[in-house]
Design a protein around this motif. Structure first.
Motif, PDB file in Angstrom:
ATOM      1  N   ARG A  56       0.831  -1.211   0.000  1.00  0.00           N
ATOM      2  CA  ARG A  56       0.000   0.000   0.000  1.00  0.00           C
ATOM      3  C   ARG A  56       0.865   1.261   0.000  1.00  0.00           C
ATOM      4  O   ARG A  56       0.548   2.240  -0.685  1.00  0.00           O
ATOM      5  N   VAL A  57       1.951   1.239   0.767  1.00  0.00           N
ATOM      6  CA  VAL A  57       2.831   2.399   0.806  1.00  0.00           C
ATOM      7  C   VAL A  57       3.490   2.616  -0.557  1.00  0.00           C
ATOM      8  O   VAL A  57       3.591   3.755  -1.043  1.00  0.00           O
ATOM      9  N   THR A  58       3.930   1.532  -1.188  1.00  0.00           N
ATOM     10  CA  THR A  58       4.539   1.635  -2.516  1.00  0.00           C
ATOM     11  C   THR A  58       3.549   2.194  -3.522  1.00  0.00           C
ATOM     12  O   THR A  58       3.888   3.053  -4.350  1.00  0.00           O
ATOM     13  N   ARG A  59       2.315   1.715  -3.445  1.00  0.00           N
ATOM     14  CA  ARG A  59       1.277   2.201  -4.355  1.00  0.00           C
ATOM     15  C   ARG A  59       1.025   3.688  -4.142  1.00  0.00           C
ATOM     16  O   ARG A  59       0.891   4.457  -5.099  1.00  0.00           O
ATOM     17  N   ALA A  60       0.982   4.124  -2.867  1.00  0.00           N
ATOM     18  CA  ALA A  60       0.744   5.539  -2.572  1.00  0.00           C
ATOM     19  C   ALA A  60       1.902   6.392  -3.054  1.00  0.00           C
ATOM     20  O   ALA A  60       1.708   7.511  -3.552  1.00  0.00           O
ATOM     21  N   ALA A  61       3.137   5.897  -2.932  1.00  0.00           N
ATOM     22  CA  ALA A  61       4.309   6.658  -3.361  1.00  0.00           C
ATOM     23  C   ALA A  61       4.301   6.896  -4.859  1.00  0.00           C
ATOM     24  O   ALA A  61       4.807   7.912  -5.344  1.00  0.00           O
ATOM     25  N   ARG A  62       3.726   5.970  -5.600  1.00  0.00           N
ATOM     26  CA  ARG A  62       3.658   6.133  -7.046  1.00  0.00           C
ATOM     27  C   ARG A  62       2.583   7.131  -7.459  1.00  0.00           C
ATOM     28  O   ARG A  62       2.515   7.531  -8.621  1.00  0.00           O
ATOM     29  N   GLY A  63       1.735   7.491  -6.512  1.00  0.00           N
ATOM     30  CA  GLY A  63       0.688   8.460  -6.809  1.00  0.00           C
ATOM     31  C   GLY A  63      -0.423   7.919  -7.669  1.00  0.00           C
ATOM     32  O   GLY A  63      -1.173   8.667  -8.272  1.00  0.00           O
ATOM     33  N   ALA A  64      -0.535   6.597  -7.745  1.00  0.00           N
ATOM     34  CA  ALA A  64      -1.543   5.996  -8.612  1.00  0.00           C
ATOM     35  C   ALA A  64      -2.786   5.666  -7.811  1.00  0.00           C
ATOM     36  O   ALA A  64      -2.705   5.048  -6.758  1.00  0.00           O
ATOM     37  N   GLY A  65      -3.947   6.117  -8.294  1.00  0.00           N
ATOM     38  CA  GLY A  65      -5.211   5.764  -7.684  1.00  0.00           C
ATOM     39  C   GLY A  65      -5.667   4.436  -8.262  1.00  0.00           C
ATOM     40  O   GLY A  65      -6.205   4.388  -9.377  1.00  0.00           O
ATOM     41  N   THR A  66      -5.401   3.352  -7.536  1.00  0.00           N
ATOM     42  CA  THR A  66      -5.702   2.014  -8.037  1.00  0.00           C
ATOM     43  C   THR A  66      -6.519   1.249  -7.003  1.00  0.00           C
ATOM     44  O   THR A  66      -6.233   1.302  -5.804  1.00  0.00           O
ATOM     45  N   PHE A  67      -7.527   0.534  -7.491  1.00  0.00           N
ATOM     46  CA  PHE A  67      -8.345  -0.327  -6.642  1.00  0.00           C
ATOM     47  C   PHE A  67      -8.397  -1.689  -7.314  1.00  0.00           C
ATOM     48  O   PHE A  67      -8.682  -1.792  -8.508  1.00  0.00           O
ATOM     49  N   THR A  68      -8.108  -2.749  -6.553  1.00  0.00           N
ATOM     50  CA  THR A  68      -7.983  -4.082  -7.143  1.00  0.00           C
ATOM     51  C   THR A  68      -8.999  -5.035  -6.536  1.00  0.00           C
ATOM     52  O   THR A  68      -9.140  -5.112  -5.311  1.00  0.00           O
TER      53      THR A  68
END
Length: 295
Positions: free
Chosen positions: A83-95
């Protein structure tokens, strides 16, 4: 005292295999290094985790307790990292995860329409990993088939469906409209008997010592159907699964006295992402107000 997650991973590798050599090989480290790390963990915790002899390695009561606690802890740590990696990329993603036979397109489409800037992805899961992918953060919410280990999860029932016996097309029961579980007592089930306890309790081969052949390790529905078609045995599956994977060399017959398979939504109970609740509400409404999108 702070527990080193790396040492915990090493401990779990040994505890699951009860063999230091195989654990070291799986971890890609030397066995002496692994042994030193386990001894260091035991010193930190001031307990003995393994009882080792020349013939076997066994968990002590303290080791059994640590294993029970370490597995979900490591899964939570991995989910946090994702989750932290996803937030750092700035991508709004829901899986969204989903089991075979379940169609999630209507709910996914509805969420995308509400949030045009959101990337909604889907991940196909299996009986082996349908909860693992939720707890380790690979998916935000999953469509699961019961039974599952519900620890650490919130589970919301969606619907249920009949279970059917999947048989080779030339089987003696092929073509029947309905059968009972007793009709399958002499068959070889290509699944863990605990997955179909109604069969387990009457199965002829389980009442004769040495007759039960070990079940193959299947990783996909297609593998199960290949074995059924080859005449190796039968399987019991939810109706939507076999309807989705139709093929001419296997057939299915409803089993009247099997309880239905339950389909639910599940997510990590520690998560506070509002999109999870929103998606759960969408999926629930779709199942309640129209034809089931699962089959």
């Amino acid at each position: 005292m702070d527990v080193d997650l790396r040492k915990l991973r090493y401990f779990v590798a040994v505890a699951e295999r009860l063999h230091f050599g195989r654990a070291a090989e799986a971890l890609h480290i030397a066995q002496p290094v692994l042994s030193r790390q386990i001894r260091a963990l035991e010193e930190e915790l001031k307990v003995q985790l393994f009882a080792r002899t020349r013939r076997a390695t066994e968990l002590t009561p303290a080791g059994e307790q640590l294993l029970a606690d370490a597995v979900p802890l490591l899964a939570s740590a991995e989910a946090l990292r994702r989750r932290v990696t996803r937030a750092a990329r700035g991508a709004g993603t829901f899986t969204v995860g989903f089991m075979p036979g379940i169609i999630v397109t209507p709910a996914v489409r509805a969420l995308r329409e509400r949030h045009p800037d959101l990337t909604v992805e889907v991940v196909r899961t299996t009986w082996d990993d349908q909860t693992e992918v939720i707890l380790d953060g690979r998916v935000d919410i999953g469509y699961v088939r019961l039974p599952i280990d519900q620890r650490g999860l919130r589970v919301r029932p969606l619907t249920s469906e009949p279970r059917v016996a999947v048989l080779p097309s030339g089987h003696r029961l092929a073509g029947k409209d309905l059968i009972g579980i007793s009709d399958l007592a002499d068959e070889h089930l290509l699944q863990d008997p605990d997955a179909v306890p109604e069969w387990r309790d009457i199965a002829t081969e389980l009442r004769r010592p040495g007759r039960r052949r070990p079940a193959p390790a299947f990783h996909a529905v297609e593998e199960k159907l290949e074995h059924v078609a080859a005449g190796h045995g039968i399987v019991v599956l939810p109706l939507s699964v076999v309807a989705f994977y139709t093929r001419p060399d296997v057939t299915y017959v409803p089993v009247t006295d099997l309880p239905p398979n339950q389909v639910c939504l599940a997510w990590d109970s520690a998560r506070r992402n509002p999109l999870i609740g929103e998606f759960a509400a969408i999926a629930t409404d779709l199942h309640a107000t129209g034809p089931s999108p699962a089959w």
